[in-house]
Write an enzyme that holds these catalytic residues in place. Structure first.
Site, PDB file in Angstrom:
ATOM      1  CB  THR A   1      -0.844   0.015   1.301  1.00 56.11           C
ATOM      2  OG1 THR A   1      -1.722  -1.102   1.306  1.00 56.11           O
ATOM      3  CG2 THR A   1      -1.664   1.278   1.463  1.00 56.11           C
TER       4      THR A   1
ATOM      5  CG  ASP B   1      -5.579  -1.150   6.388  1.00 50.47           C
ATOM      6  OD1 ASP B   1      -5.436  -1.799   5.317  1.00 50.47           O
ATOM      7  OD2 ASP B   1      -4.632  -0.586   6.954  1.00 50.47           O
TER       8      ASP B   1
END
Ligand code: ASP
Length: 323
Positions: A176, A207
């Site tokens: 990410t 998330d």
């Protein structure tokens, strides 16, 4: 009143391709939000990064699904997209959700529809190289892309575990990008973008698009963003925890350490890596990882290029895989 300091950008290390651009935005008077979006867009466009945007590794069905979010620390405004297919600029779209819609999170077909309505051009996100990596890994596990959905559900844990532990893996199964910017007036913004865990169950959100889990910003206290196993950050509200711990009087490094230690309470057979970057309201910055030796990057307006310090190591002591 926040101290006036040179604008600052802090990012996960795969933000190298975008950090100078983000700092330049601050140098020319752009906002912290504009800086994080500008930096992340370059990571999303990077064909060599298989964890974010274009050329991200796909889900079990071979589809690239992008998650992204932005949050602004003044007024706690936020926008996010999840499971976006067919459009590259996920972080820009997250910003548009925040600015154009009375919503905070749009997913799947709705996200693609909104991208189209906003005039974004469709992009084939799956590159030949990412497709080769995806297929090779499935074939290695004697899996094909056309088994039933039920079988996918049964198999995904096994596949993810196998992929996560394969020492010869050609690319990490996840990743990410995090960007946090603080402008000269002390305004904070955070942005996160990912193609999520490779070989994930279709429709799975991590998330990154969940405000409070993968990102959080509050000008009064600070900002934080996560990479790693999203299911862990979601269950511990990790980014929000870091900011809340600073609100309760902890220093930045105490807040990072405490948020990482909270992860030890998780009962999670897939427990894996977790990484956090954070900035406090005065422009102090730091980062932590469950893996020793990981780095993050930072650059402020007075610097010609970024620096890359090592993150604090806070092992998940209950998980030998991450110690
Ligand atoms: N946090 C991302 C997710 O769970 C993946 C990663 O950062 O490794 O989707």
């Amino acid at each position: 009143m926040a101290k006036t300091m040179p604008g600052l950008v802090v990012a996960s290390s795969n933000g190298r391709v975008g950090i100078t651009e983000a700092v330049d935005v601050l140098r020319t008077g752009g906002s912290a939000l504009e800086a994080v979006v500008a930096g992340i867009k370059l990571v999303e466009a990077n064909p060599n990064d298989h964890s974010v945007g274009f050329s991200g590794l796909p889900n079990l069905l071979g589809e690239v699904e992008l998650d992204a979010s932005v949050m602004v620390g003044q007024g706690l405004t936020a926008g996010a997209v999840g499971g976006l297919q067919g459009f590259q600029d996920a972080v820009e779209l997250a910003r548009m959700v925040m600015e154009e819609l009375p919503h905070s999170l749009i997913t799947g077909e709705g996200a693609a529809r909104f991208a189209s309505e906003m005039g974004m051009s469709p992009v084939e996100l799956l590159t030949d190289e990412a497709s080769r990596i995806w297929r090779a890994r499935l074939e290695k596990g004697q899996e094909t892309g056309d088994v039933s959905q039920r079988r996918f559900a049964e198999k995904i844990g096994e596949i993810v575990r196998r992929v996560s532990q394969d020492p010869e893996k050609p690319a990490p199964p996840h990743g990410t990008v995090n960007f946090i910017a603080r402008d000269r007036e002390g305004r904070l913004a955070v942005g996160v973008s990912t193609s999520g865990w490779a070989w994930k169950y279709p429709g799975r959100l991590g998330d990154s698009p969940i405000i409070g889990a993968g990102n959080y910003a509050d000008d009064r206290w600070g900002a934080a963003a996560c990479t790693g196993r999203g299911e862990m950050a979601m269950r511990c509200c990790t980014a929000h925890s870091v900011v809340t711990f600073m609100r309760c009087g902890m220093s930045l490094s105490e807040a990072l350490t405490t948020a990482m230690q909270d992860l030890r309470a998780l009962d999670d057979p897939y427990a894996s890596e977790m990484n956090i970057v954070a900035v406090d309201r005065d422009g102090g910055h730091g980062a932590a990882s469950t893996t020793a030796g990981k780095t993050y990057i930072f650059m402020d307006e007075s610097m010609e290029s970024y620096e890359e310090p090592t993150r604090m190591h806070v092992p998940l002591v209950d998980s030998p895989r991450c110690a």
